[in-house]
Motif scaffolding. Structure first.
Motif, PDB file in Angstrom:
ATOM      1  N   ALA A 185       5.573   5.741  -0.209  1.00 37.91           N
ATOM      2  CA  ALA A 185       5.628   4.450   0.213  1.00 37.91           C
ATOM      3  C   ALA A 185       6.935   4.432   1.157  1.00 37.91           C
ATOM      4  N   GLN A 186       7.889   5.069   0.675  1.00 34.65           N
ATOM      5  CA  GLN A 186       9.071   5.143   1.469  1.00 34.65           C
ATOM      6  C   GLN A 186       8.872   5.783   2.917  1.00 34.65           C
ATOM      7  N   LEU A 187       8.104   6.959   2.937  1.00 25.44           N
ATOM      8  CA  LEU A 187       7.651   7.370   4.205  1.00 25.44           C
ATOM      9  C   LEU A 187       6.801   6.272   4.961  1.00 25.44           C
ATOM     10  N   THR A 188       5.972   5.794   4.419  1.00 21.26           N
ATOM     11  CA  THR A 188       5.193   4.573   4.956  1.00 21.26           C
ATOM     12  C   THR A 188       6.012   3.679   5.663  1.00 21.26           C
ATOM     13  N   ALA A 189       7.017   3.249   4.724  1.00 16.88           N
ATOM     14  CA  ALA A 189       7.990   2.243   5.512  1.00 16.88           C
ATOM     15  C   ALA A 189       8.830   2.801   6.611  1.00 16.88           C
ATOM     16  N   ILE A 190       9.169   3.929   6.594  1.00 12.88           N
ATOM     17  CA  ILE A 190       9.856   4.563   7.447  1.00 12.88           C
ATOM     18  C   ILE A 190       9.197   4.933   8.947  1.00 12.88           C
ATOM     19  N   TYR A 191       7.865   5.431   8.699  1.00 15.03           N
ATOM     20  CA  TYR A 191       6.892   5.608   9.744  1.00 15.03           C
ATOM     21  C   TYR A 191       6.923   4.309  10.652  1.00 15.03           C
ATOM     22  N   LEU A 192       6.636   3.146   9.783  1.00 14.98           N
ATOM     23  CA  LEU A 192       6.289   1.929  10.439  1.00 14.98           C
ATOM     24  C   LEU A 192       7.591   1.531  11.369  1.00 14.98           C
ATOM     25  N   PHE A 193       8.701   1.589  10.606  1.00  9.49           N
ATOM     26  CA  PHE A 193       9.794   1.388  11.376  1.00  9.49           C
ATOM     27  C   PHE A 193      10.077   2.149  12.738  1.00  9.49           C
ATOM     28  N   ALA A 194       9.759   3.499  12.461  1.00 10.60           N
ATOM     29  CA  ALA A 194       9.790   4.256  13.700  1.00 10.60           C
ATOM     30  C   ALA A 194       8.991   4.119  14.804  1.00 10.60           C
ATOM     31  N   ALA A 195       7.771   3.707  14.262  1.00 14.16           N
ATOM     32  CA  ALA A 195       6.649   3.515  15.256  1.00 14.16           C
ATOM     33  C   ALA A 195       6.738   2.181  16.094  1.00 14.16           C
ATOM     34  N   LEU A 196       7.092   1.395  15.122  1.00  8.57           N
ATOM     35  CA  LEU A 196       7.376  -0.315  15.867  1.00  8.57           C
ATOM     36  C   LEU A 196       8.624  -0.170  17.032  1.00  8.57           C
ATOM     37  N   LYS A 203      -1.512   9.851 -12.775  1.00  9.07           N
ATOM     38  CA  LYS A 203      -1.692   8.382 -12.471  1.00  9.07           C
ATOM     39  C   LYS A 203      -1.121   7.917 -11.448  1.00  9.07           C
ATOM     40  N   GLU A 204       0.066   8.194 -11.199  1.00  9.74           N
ATOM     41  CA  GLU A 204       0.743   7.492  -9.934  1.00  9.74           C
ATOM     42  C   GLU A 204       0.518   8.355  -8.720  1.00  9.74           C
ATOM     43  N   ILE A 205       0.121   9.762  -9.110  1.00 14.89           N
ATOM     44  CA  ILE A 205      -0.458  10.531  -7.786  1.00 14.89           C
ATOM     45  C   ILE A 205      -1.699   9.890  -7.237  1.00 14.89           C
ATOM     46  N   THR A 206      -2.753   9.362  -8.103  1.00 15.13           N
ATOM     47  CA  THR A 206      -3.873   8.736  -7.821  1.00 15.13           C
ATOM     48  C   THR A 206      -3.715   7.523  -7.000  1.00 15.13           C
ATOM     49  N   GLU A 207      -2.679   6.699  -7.501  1.00 15.86           N
ATOM     50  CA  GLU A 207      -2.280   5.571  -6.866  1.00 15.86           C
ATOM     51  C   GLU A 207      -1.568   5.523  -5.365  1.00 15.86           C
ATOM     52  N   GLN A 208      -1.335   6.534  -4.857  1.00 16.99           N
ATOM     53  CA  GLN A 208      -0.698   6.843  -3.647  1.00 16.99           C
ATOM     54  C   GLN A 208      -1.466   5.989  -2.479  1.00 16.99           C
ATOM     55  N   SER A 209      -2.670   6.183  -2.271  1.00 22.04           N
ATOM     56  CA  SER A 209      -3.519   5.613  -1.233  1.00 22.04           C
ATOM     57  C   SER A 209      -3.037   4.167  -1.365  1.00 22.04           C
ATOM     58  N   ALA A 210      -3.206   3.555  -2.578  1.00 19.25           N
ATOM     59  CA  ALA A 210      -2.664   2.054  -2.548  1.00 19.25           C
ATOM     60  C   ALA A 210      -1.327   1.902  -2.328  1.00 19.25           C
ATOM     61  N   ALA A 211      -0.754   2.652  -2.597  1.00 20.84           N
ATOM     62  CA  ALA A 211       0.984   2.392  -2.233  1.00 20.84           C
ATOM     63  C   ALA A 211       0.986   2.393  -0.908  1.00 20.84           C
ATOM     64  N   VAL A 212       0.394   3.547  -0.094  1.00 23.09           N
ATOM     65  CA  VAL A 212       0.626   3.451   1.359  1.00 23.09           C
ATOM     66  C   VAL A 212      -0.199   2.237   2.001  1.00 23.09           C
ATOM     67  N   LYS A 213      -1.198   1.785   1.520  1.00 22.83           N
ATOM     68  CA  LYS A 213      -1.945   0.662   2.169  1.00 22.83           C
ATOM     69  C   LYS A 213      -1.452  -0.499   2.077  1.00 22.83           C
ATOM     70  N   ASN A 214      -0.833  -0.721   0.818  1.00 24.53           N
ATOM     71  CA  ASN A 214       0.071  -2.007   0.581  1.00 24.53           C
ATOM     72  C   ASN A 214       1.630  -1.977   1.120  1.00 24.53           C
ATOM     73  N   THR A 215       2.242  -0.742   1.385  1.00 25.38           N
ATOM     74  CA  THR A 215       3.133  -0.862   2.237  1.00 25.38           C
ATOM     75  C   THR A 215       2.946  -1.037   3.630  1.00 25.38           C
ATOM     76  N   LEU A 216       1.696  -0.701   4.291  1.00 23.93           N
ATOM     77  CA  LEU A 216       1.460  -0.825   5.562  1.00 23.93           C
ATOM     78  C   LEU A 216       1.387  -2.383   5.898  1.00 23.93           C
ATOM     79  N   ILE A 228       0.640   3.936  14.937  1.00 19.47           N
ATOM     80  CA  ILE A 228       0.290   2.939  14.036  1.00 19.47           C
ATOM     81  C   ILE A 228      -0.951   2.894  13.533  1.00 19.47           C
ATOM     82  N   ARG A 229      -1.940   3.052  14.687  1.00 21.30           N
ATOM     83  CA  ARG A 229      -3.175   3.388  14.231  1.00 21.30           C
ATOM     84  C   ARG A 229      -3.682   4.410  13.439  1.00 21.30           C
ATOM     85  N   GLU A 230      -2.912   5.396  13.488  1.00 21.72           N
ATOM     86  CA  GLU A 230      -3.124   6.697  12.900  1.00 21.72           C
ATOM     87  C   GLU A 230      -2.905   6.493  11.423  1.00 21.72           C
TER      88      GLU A 230
END
Length: 592
Positions: free
Chosen positions: A399-410, A257-270, A418-420
């Motif tokens: 979600a952790q990776l997404t936050a790290i990517y945002l932090f590094a890119a910003l 269930k949580e694997i299928t929720e990962q796109s939402a986790a990434v989108k929400n963390t963005l 960021i667009r990617e």
């Protein structure tokens, strides 16, 4: 690492069914024993060794009278899993009952003192000293609150404690040090627990007492007292997770269930972009960054190191939290120490955070609002994965990776990256939608006793994470390696019985990784490659492939290529007949 719950209902009806439902929601925190205590003119206790369903068949927990009580599910740290070591624990007069999460470092000395005073013990667990001490202090004239407070002064180590006494009926008293604890306000009553999923069906307005504070629950409400017994007024925080977010919703296991929720986790963390921009502006210039983390969060941190050094040009280290003391003296005012933790309660990370605050700027990236690390760090980013019940981290990792990517890119002002990132949820869903084909592939690998994962550059931490997932839930020995290290030892272990999973996205490292793939092929390895769609060369040199959208390059690969590796581990686990949500010897939150 244990789950604790307490509740007092406003109406005079039995609390046991409510307690049982709540403690079921915390079974991911420990499942080697379970117990309940309720009060109905006396303290009633039922407990046993084993998972909740097994012990409930033996004990029938719901058939316990009393409008308030406490419950516990255990992950053993001191004392083997036995019925005697199961919580709740009582003193030898059955006057005080206690549930406890944490580890007491001086319990042996306290036990010896109490035995000399005539106390009798029936377990080998550290927790049993607590009800004995509380009873002793109450016999000396203290009320339950003050006895719990004095007990907290005597014990060393970590604890979240909930206590009840037949000498003060209608009351629960709770306190904490280095272990998580929440109190919650509901329509039917008042709750205390070690984590919010326990009470989401009944209460959504939560207070997290600070260390040393005392929470007192009665049917009239909840009071928080400071170390001197003075009431502190606190505003509850509303938790917007729905109860359904913590349940399986028709899936066989929480993990899938949580694997299928990962796109939402990434989108929400963005959606945390604005907050992260403010944090970067407030932090200002730093000369060095150090990540501190454990387990899966450690692998996310390695990706963070590669991103920050390659994009922002800032020197970056990654330290395992339990080893932080060897690095701490190098932290100074020009250092930003970033702590990664799903729960925000990880003990080793919190100890490192306390040390880092003395010299450096601190940032915590956590998933649980109001957790200890969000209060202790100078800055924090809350990932938006929602509650994760499966012990093996999946959506919280991305979600952790997404936050790290945002932090590094910003930080690097890299708008292209960021667009990617905003395309990543689509890529993840494409992989998840192919899970039936990945399931069929996985069936051909459940024979393995050893497996190797290879990757270069940004794919190296993917390999580490893929190997961790395989070994923690399938119990297959697996190792992740930087592909360029093959000739420095690991190649000696490759033969025709060893599956090698090669992570080989398009990008700068593709050609060199292909050389390593051909090296293991020449030794007869069974090669499963995760590669881009249309990658004919990889397909020709592999037994089989899992294909990813060709637009996913090597830099954002960790956010997408990790997903098929999670699915492989999940399906191999199911094929072997194990429960992926409850791997042996492991618990979700390491608070000791």
């Amino acid at each position: 690492m244990c789950g604790i719950v307490g509740c007092i209902l406003k109406e005079k009806k039995d609390a046991a069914p409510v307690l049982f439902e709540c403690i079921q929601n915390l079974e991911y925190r420990g499942y080697d024993s379970i117990g309940l205590a309720t009060y109905d003119n006396r303290i009633n206790v039922k407990k046993g060794k084993g998972d909740i369903k097994k012990v409930n068949r033996e004990q029938n927990f719901k058939n316990m009278s009393g409008s308030y009580g406490i419950a516990h599910t255990r992950w053993a740290s001191t004392g083997k899993p036995t019925p005697e070591n199961a919580h709740p624990h009582l003193d030898d007069t059955n006057t005080v009952a206690v549930v406890h999460n944490g580890t007491l470092e001086n319990h042996s000395e306290i036990r010896d003192e109490l035995i000399k005073e005539g106390h009798e013990f029936i377990s080998t667990t550290d927790t049993e000293v607590i009800p004995h001490m509380i009873k002793k202090f109450m016999d000396e004239g203290l009320n339950l609150e003050d006895a719990v407070r004095k007990c907290g002064e005597k014990i060393e180590g970590s604890y979240a404690i909930v206590a009840m006494s037949k000498d003060e009926p209608g009351k629960l008293v709770a306190t904490r040090k280095d272990s998580p604890l929440i109190v919650a306000f509901g329509k039917e009553g008042y709750f205390v627990a070690s984590d919010t999923p326990a009470v989401l069906d009944y209460a959504r307005d939560v207070i997290r007492p600070k260390e040393g504070e005392i929470a007192i629950l009665t049917k009239e409400g909840i009071e928080i007292h400071d170390e001197n017994g003075k009431e502190i007024k606190k505003v509850p925080q509303h938790i917007d997770w729905s109860p359904e977010m913590a349940k399986k919703e028709g899936f066989d296991h929480f993990m899938i269930k949580e694997i299928t929720e990962q796109s939402a986790a990434v989108k929400n963390t963005l959606g945390q972009r604005a907050n992260i921009e403010k944090i970067i502006k407030s932090i200002g210039d730093v000369k060095r960054i150090c990540f501190v983390a454990c387990g899966t969060s450690y692998h996310a941190s390695i990706t963070g190191k590669y991103l920050i050094e390659s994009l922002a040009g800032i020197a970056c280290d990654v330290v395992i939290a339990s080893e932080f003391k060897y690095t701490a003296k190098t932290w100074d005012e020009d250092t930003l120490v970033i702590f990664i933790s799903q729960s925000g309660e990880t003990f080793d990370s919190r100890m490192a955070l306390k040390e880092a605050r003395k010299t450096s700027k601190t940032l915590a990236i956590v998933n649980v609002a109001g957790s200890a690390m969000t209060e202790e760090a100078e800055y924090f980013i809350q990932t938006q994965a929602g509650p994760e019940i499966g012990v093996a981290a999946t959506k919280t990792y991305l979600a952790q990776l997404t936050a790290i990517y945002l932090f590094a890119a910003l930080m690097a002002k890299d708008e292209k990256l960021i667009r990617e990132l905003y395309k990543v949820p689509k890529y993840i869903d494409e992989v998840v939608n192919e899970r039936e084909s990945i399931k069929e592939i996985s069936k051909r690998y459940d024979f393995a006793k050893n497996a190797f994962y290879l990757g270069r550059g940004f794919s190296y931490p993917i390999a580490l994470e893929g190997a961790l997932k395989l070994k923690e839930i399938t119990y297959i020995h697996a190792e992740g390696y930087a592909a360029g290290e093959l000739k420095h030892g690991p190649l000696a272990l490759i033969d025709e019985k060893v599956p090698v999973i090669v992570v080989i996205p398009p990008g700068d490292d593709y050609s060199k990784t292909m050389v390593n793939l051909e090296e293991v092929k020449a030794r007869g390895a069974i090669i499963l490659s995760v590669c881009a769609k249309g990658d004919k060369k990889t397909a020709e040199n592999s037994k089989e492939v899992i294909e990813i959208n060709a637009e996913v390059g090597d830099i954002i690969a960790p956010l997408v290529y990790a997903v098929p590796l999670q699915l492989i581990s999940y399906y191999v686990t199911c094929d072997k007949g194990y429960n992926p949500d409850k791997p042996r010897n492991l618990a979700k939150v390491i608070t000791v």
